[in-house]
Structure formats: C-alpha cells, structure tokens
Design a protein around this motif. Sequence first.
Motif, PDB file in Angstrom:
ATOM      1  N   ASP A 189       0.908  -1.206  -0.092  1.00  0.00           N
ATOM      2  CA  ASP A 189       0.015   0.081  -0.033  1.00  0.00           C
ATOM      3  C   ASP A 189       0.888   1.586   0.023  1.00  0.00           C
ATOM      4  OD1 ASP A 189      -2.201  -1.573   0.177  1.00  0.00           O
ATOM      5  OD2 ASP A 189      -2.572  -1.292   2.322  1.00  0.00           O
ATOM      6  N   ILE A 190       1.962   1.235   0.698  1.00  0.00           N
ATOM      7  CA  ILE A 190       2.844   2.409   0.941  1.00  0.00           C
ATOM      8  C   ILE A 190       3.559   2.560  -0.351  1.00  0.00           C
ATOM      9  CG2 ILE A 190       5.114   3.107   1.870  1.00  0.00           C
ATOM     10  CD1 ILE A 190       4.081   2.029   4.633  1.00  0.00           C
ATOM     11  N   ALA A 191       3.982   1.489  -0.918  1.00  0.00           N
ATOM     12  CA  ALA A 191       4.614   1.607  -2.066  1.00  0.00           C
ATOM     13  C   ALA A 191       3.708   2.124  -3.391  1.00  0.00           C
ATOM     14  CB  ALA A 191       5.264   0.432  -2.611  1.00  0.00           C
ATOM     15  N   MET A 192       2.469   1.753  -3.387  1.00  0.00           N
ATOM     16  CA  MET A 192       1.608   1.857  -4.514  1.00  0.00           C
ATOM     17  C   MET A 192       1.270   3.473  -4.250  1.00  0.00           C
ATOM     18  SD  MET A 192       0.745  -0.603  -6.311  1.00  0.00           S
ATOM     19  CE  MET A 192       2.360  -1.328  -6.657  1.00  0.00           C
ATOM     20  N   SER A 193       1.228   4.085  -2.914  1.00  0.00           N
ATOM     21  CA  SER A 193       0.669   5.282  -2.861  1.00  0.00           C
ATOM     22  C   SER A 193       1.899   6.060  -3.231  1.00  0.00           C
ATOM     23  CB  SER A 193       0.012   5.538  -1.538  1.00  0.00           C
ATOM     24  OG  SER A 193       0.674   6.244  -0.623  1.00  0.00           O
ATOM     25  N   ALA A 194       3.110   5.938  -2.970  1.00  0.00           N
ATOM     26  CA  ALA A 194       4.383   6.470  -3.489  1.00  0.00           C
ATOM     27  C   ALA A 194       4.340   6.786  -4.824  1.00  0.00           C
ATOM     28  CB  ALA A 194       5.510   6.080  -2.713  1.00  0.00           C
ATOM     29  N   LEU A 195       4.278   5.648  -5.326  1.00  0.00           N
ATOM     30  CA  LEU A 195       4.334   5.551  -6.881  1.00  0.00           C
ATOM     31  C   LEU A 195       3.189   6.424  -7.486  1.00  0.00           C
ATOM     32  CD1 LEU A 195       5.468   1.922  -7.244  1.00  0.00           C
ATOM     33  CD2 LEU A 195       6.815   3.868  -7.854  1.00  0.00           C
ATOM     34  N   SER A 196       2.140   6.429  -6.811  1.00  0.00           N
ATOM     35  CA  SER A 196       0.977   7.198  -7.445  1.00  0.00           C
ATOM     36  C   SER A 196       1.297   8.657  -7.419  1.00  0.00           C
ATOM     37  CB  SER A 196      -0.241   6.556  -6.899  1.00  0.00           C
ATOM     38  OG  SER A 196      -0.675   5.451  -6.993  1.00  0.00           O
ATOM     39  N   GLU A 197       1.853   9.022  -6.301  1.00  0.00           N
ATOM     40  CA  GLU A 197       2.097  10.138  -6.096  1.00  0.00           C
ATOM     41  C   GLU A 197       3.351  10.812  -7.250  1.00  0.00           C
ATOM     42  OE1 GLU A 197       0.098  11.968  -4.657  1.00  0.00           O
ATOM     43  OE2 GLU A 197       1.243  13.797  -5.011  1.00  0.00           O
ATOM     44  N   ILE A 198       4.211  10.070  -7.200  1.00  0.00           N
ATOM     45  CA  ILE A 198       5.326  10.072  -8.399  1.00  0.00           C
ATOM     46  C   ILE A 198       4.739  10.442  -9.621  1.00  0.00           C
ATOM     47  CG2 ILE A 198       7.323   9.480  -9.375  1.00  0.00           C
ATOM     48  CD1 ILE A 198       8.328   8.046  -7.113  1.00  0.00           C
ATOM     49  N   GLY A 199       3.797   9.551 -10.008  1.00  0.00           N
ATOM     50  CA  GLY A 199       2.925   9.546 -11.167  1.00  0.00           C
ATOM     51  C   GLY A 199       2.143  10.719 -11.366  1.00  0.00           C
ATOM     52  N   ASN A 200       1.544  11.195 -10.438  1.00  0.00           N
ATOM     53  CA  ASN A 200       0.856  12.567 -10.520  1.00  0.00           C
ATOM     54  C   ASN A 200       1.671  13.842 -10.818  1.00  0.00           C
ATOM     55  OD1 ASN A 200      -1.994  11.772  -9.849  1.00  0.00           O
ATOM     56  ND2 ASN A 200      -1.686  11.532  -7.646  1.00  0.00           N
ATOM     57  N   ILE A 201       2.674  13.801 -10.202  1.00  0.00           N
ATOM     58  CA  ILE A 201       3.609  14.710 -10.316  1.00  0.00           C
ATOM     59  C   ILE A 201       4.229  14.957 -11.798  1.00  0.00           C
ATOM     60  CG2 ILE A 201       6.076  15.651  -9.538  1.00  0.00           C
ATOM     61  CD1 ILE A 201       5.385  14.783  -6.790  1.00  0.00           C
ATOM     62  N   LEU A 202       4.716  13.770 -12.113  1.00  0.00           N
ATOM     63  CA  LEU A 202       5.292  13.449 -13.442  1.00  0.00           C
ATOM     64  C   LEU A 202       4.404  13.895 -14.745  1.00  0.00           C
ATOM     65  CD1 LEU A 202       7.775  10.624 -13.073  1.00  0.00           C
ATOM     66  CD2 LEU A 202       8.144  13.081 -12.747  1.00  0.00           C
ATOM     67  N   THR A 203       3.075  13.347 -14.559  1.00  0.00           N
ATOM     68  CA  THR A 203       2.106  13.378 -15.603  1.00  0.00           C
ATOM     69  C   THR A 203       1.737  15.071 -15.368  1.00  0.00           C
ATOM     70  OG1 THR A 203       1.495  11.340 -15.318  1.00  0.00           O
ATOM     71  CG2 THR A 203       0.062  12.682 -16.458  1.00  0.00           C
ATOM     72  N   GLY A 204       1.638  15.489 -14.014  1.00  0.00           N
ATOM     73  CA  GLY A 204       1.083  17.045 -14.365  1.00  0.00           C
ATOM     74  C   GLY A 204       2.270  17.795 -14.886  1.00  0.00           C
ATOM     75  N   SER A 205       3.463  17.438 -14.619  1.00  0.00           N
ATOM     76  CA  SER A 205       4.506  18.319 -15.256  1.00  0.00           C
ATOM     77  C   SER A 205       4.662  18.093 -16.803  1.00  0.00           C
ATOM     78  CB  SER A 205       6.084  17.724 -14.841  1.00  0.00           C
ATOM     79  OG  SER A 205       6.011  17.673 -13.359  1.00  0.00           O
ATOM     80  N   TYR A 206       4.211  16.816 -17.226  1.00  0.00           N
ATOM     81  CA  TYR A 206       4.349  16.594 -18.656  1.00  0.00           C
ATOM     82  C   TYR A 206       3.228  17.543 -19.264  1.00  0.00           C
ATOM     83  CZ  TYR A 206       5.007  13.568 -22.854  1.00  0.00           C
ATOM     84  OH  TYR A 206       5.361  13.021 -24.061  1.00  0.00           O
ATOM     85  N   LEU A 207       2.020  17.571 -18.783  1.00  0.00           N
ATOM     86  CA  LEU A 207       0.941  18.008 -19.172  1.00  0.00           C
ATOM     87  C   LEU A 207       0.810  19.655 -19.272  1.00  0.00           C
ATOM     88  CD1 LEU A 207      -1.983  15.317 -18.501  1.00  0.00           C
ATOM     89  CD2 LEU A 207      -0.485  15.643 -20.698  1.00  0.00           C
ATOM     90  N   THR A 208       1.267  20.037 -18.256  1.00  0.00           N
ATOM     91  CA  THR A 208       1.388  21.429 -18.113  1.00  0.00           C
ATOM     92  C   THR A 208       2.324  22.055 -19.023  1.00  0.00           C
ATOM     93  OG1 THR A 208       1.144  21.262 -15.657  1.00  0.00           O
ATOM     94  CG2 THR A 208       2.044  23.357 -16.612  1.00  0.00           C
ATOM     95  N   ALA A 209       3.490  21.514 -19.200  1.00  0.00           N
ATOM     96  CA  ALA A 209       4.504  21.900 -20.357  1.00  0.00           C
ATOM     97  C   ALA A 209       3.835  21.966 -21.657  1.00  0.00           C
ATOM     98  CB  ALA A 209       5.718  21.235 -20.263  1.00  0.00           C
ATOM     99  N   LEU A 210       3.013  20.708 -21.981  1.00  0.00           N
ATOM    100  CA  LEU A 210       2.196  20.516 -23.133  1.00  0.00           C
ATOM    101  C   LEU A 210       1.290  21.622 -23.407  1.00  0.00           C
ATOM    102  CD1 LEU A 210       3.082  18.388 -25.208  1.00  0.00           C
ATOM    103  CD2 LEU A 210       1.223  17.013 -24.228  1.00  0.00           C
ATOM    104  N   SER A 211       0.408  21.902 -22.121  1.00  0.00           N
ATOM    105  CA  SER A 211      -0.574  22.932 -22.337  1.00  0.00           C
ATOM    106  C   SER A 211       0.048  24.078 -22.562  1.00  0.00           C
ATOM    107  CB  SER A 211      -1.260  23.048 -20.955  1.00  0.00           C
ATOM    108  OG  SER A 211      -1.972  21.906 -20.688  1.00  0.00           O
TER     109      SER A 211
END
Lengths: 212, 163
Positions: A113-135
């Motif tokens: 659970d801890i691992a999944m939640s840490a990875l989800s958070e990393i995913g949120n940050i990375l995808t957010g950055s990618y899409l913000t730059a794209l926007s």
Amino acid sequence: MMDAFHLTDLQKDILKEIGNIGAGNAATSLSQLLGQKIDMMVPNVEIADFNEVIELVGGPEQPIVGLMFQVEGEMTGVMAIVFDMREAEYLVQKITYNNQSRLSEQTEGADLDIAMSALSEIGNILTGSYLTALSDFTGMNLQPSVPHLGMDMAGAIMTMGLLEISQVTDYAIIIDTEIRQEEESHENINGNFLFIPDPSSFQKLFAKLGWN
Amino acid sequence: MSITKTIVNVGIADTKTVQTPANIRTLGLGSCVGTVLYDEKRQIAGLSHILLPDSSQAKTSNFNPMKYADTAIPQLLEMLQVKGARNIKAKMAGGAQMFQTGKGTSFMRIGDKNIEAVQEALRKSNIRIVSSDVGGNVGRTIEFDPSTSMLSIRKRNHDIYTI
C-alpha cells in the motif's frame, strides 16, 4: 484492411518536440524530487501495432510497474509511465526516506500500500509536469485523470492503455521518451513516458500549432 | 535425447491454430481473454486472444475481427473445422481486472465483459467450456498442448498449473 497512420517528417518532428517539452519538464520535476540529475533521451515517435507497443517496454511477460492516466481536455489520450520493478523500488525508497523498503512481486499488505501510494504520487507529479508543459506549448487545456497503477506483466498492464484507441484502430502513434539518471552514479533510474494520443487528437494538435 | 517443441505464439487481437506436436500460447493476458478451441481426438487446437467484447462497438467498419469476442470465436471455430476438427471443446483464461481504480472509465469491468462475451459466443456456437481460469486481478501467460488437451497457466507469484 486496417487503418494505417501516415505521418510526414514534419509531423513526426512536431510530435518529438511534444515529447521533448513534456518529458523534459517531467524529468526536471523528478530531478527536484530526488535531488539528483535526470537526463532525458531523444524522444522516439513510433507508429506501432499493439504487440509492438508492448515490445517497447520489454515484451509481454516483462514485470513492470505501469502508471496510467487518461488525458482529458482539448486533446485526449493516454499517458503511461513505465518503470521496471527495481527502479520502482528505488523510487519508493527515495520518496519514503526508507532504504529498507522492498518492492517485488511478493510484496503485499501495508508495504505494498505504501509503495503504491508513493508511486501514484510520483506519477501524479510527473504527468502533471508533462501535461502542464504541453498545455503551455500548445495553448490547449489538458488534464490528467487519477492514476491507475498496476504491477504485473507488461502485456497485461499496457493493453489497458490501448483499450480506448483499440475501438478505432489497430495502431497507436506513440511518443516514447526515456529518462535516465546520470551514468556515473550508482543508482539507476530508467523509465519510459509513453504518450498515446487518441487518433482524433492529431489533427487538433497540428491545427493548433499552425501545421495542417 | 531432448525434443524441442515448436511453440506458436499468438499476439493481441490474433488467432492461430496448431496440431500436435506443436504447442500454442499467448503471453501476458490481462483483461484480455485467451480462448482455446480443440479437438481432443485429432489433436488440433486454435487459440484466440481477444481485447474487447463486442464488435458492434467498433468505430470503423473495417475492423479486425480477431480483436472482438463475438467475431473471433466463430472465425476460430471455422478455421478449425476447415482443418478437419470435430467435436470441438473450449478452455479459457484471462479477463482480469488489472487496475483497482477506474470507476466510470473504459478500464472498469472490461475483463468481466470480455469473459461474458466469450462465454456467450461459445454458447451460441454450442461449444462446451471444459475448464476456465478467469477473473481476479493478475496477468496470465497460457500455453496449450494439443497432445494432452491441457492448458498451462503462469501468473506472477505463482507456480505453473494446468487446467
């Protein structure tokens, strides 16, 4: 016959630039998060059938951690971030400040659970950055969905990201950008960002950027 | 003396057939369903790897029939009959729910829908399902041996077992 896409060299270059801008911003975020330099490879734009998409991340039986986001807004598609198990474990250790964290196919319960939640958070940050730059680059409004995370064979995980476009076509245009940590360091991060826009999004994108 | 077995690989949205001494397999099934149709006596088998349940949902008219349960199963049946297979039975595996999240999205219940669609297509063709290993939330690699009519299944964190 099946719909085959065709991209001109110029269109391919535009899509590579999308990968550069998006993954570049995501690599910067990851670098800040980990306090380490992260390099980005030259993006690869591929027109691939579903089996080839899975080969891009190591083949159907390769164990991976896949984070998948639906991209919503003026352009739609799927963003997949793929790490192998060892890289995902390293990310979890860094994020949780716990070098003892282990992540493998056997991990379960609270550790998982801890691992999944840490990875989800990393995913949120990375995808957010990618899409913000794209926007910013395209002037299009783009948002990620909540993360969908899976840890299993690449075939089983990656097909989830292809379900939507598979209603329309048997091919995906993929903007694949690899990020890597500097070679001199001991630890090694090596992940792939795969941006898979829906077929209907390409014309919108090219039009928005002034190339028809 | 060791005998190397030929193994025929079936990709996503694909269908193939084999005969003893070859085996047939498909790798990394998630929400997809792998369906084996086989003639035990003649040792002929075919494997279909479908991605989606229903071809009426296709947004193009020239879709690949092997991608959908309702079109792939009848075509596989016909391929086998052309090869002389009779008294055809089925084994199936896959249809997992790979993500625990995804309410209201295409990710939701796609595995279950695929399972139901394959079962329905088999029922329509009067094919009996001898055994199946479906659902759950893990990926599967499956391999069928037409000489024994056994389907072996590999999941992560699991020993190989046969059904």
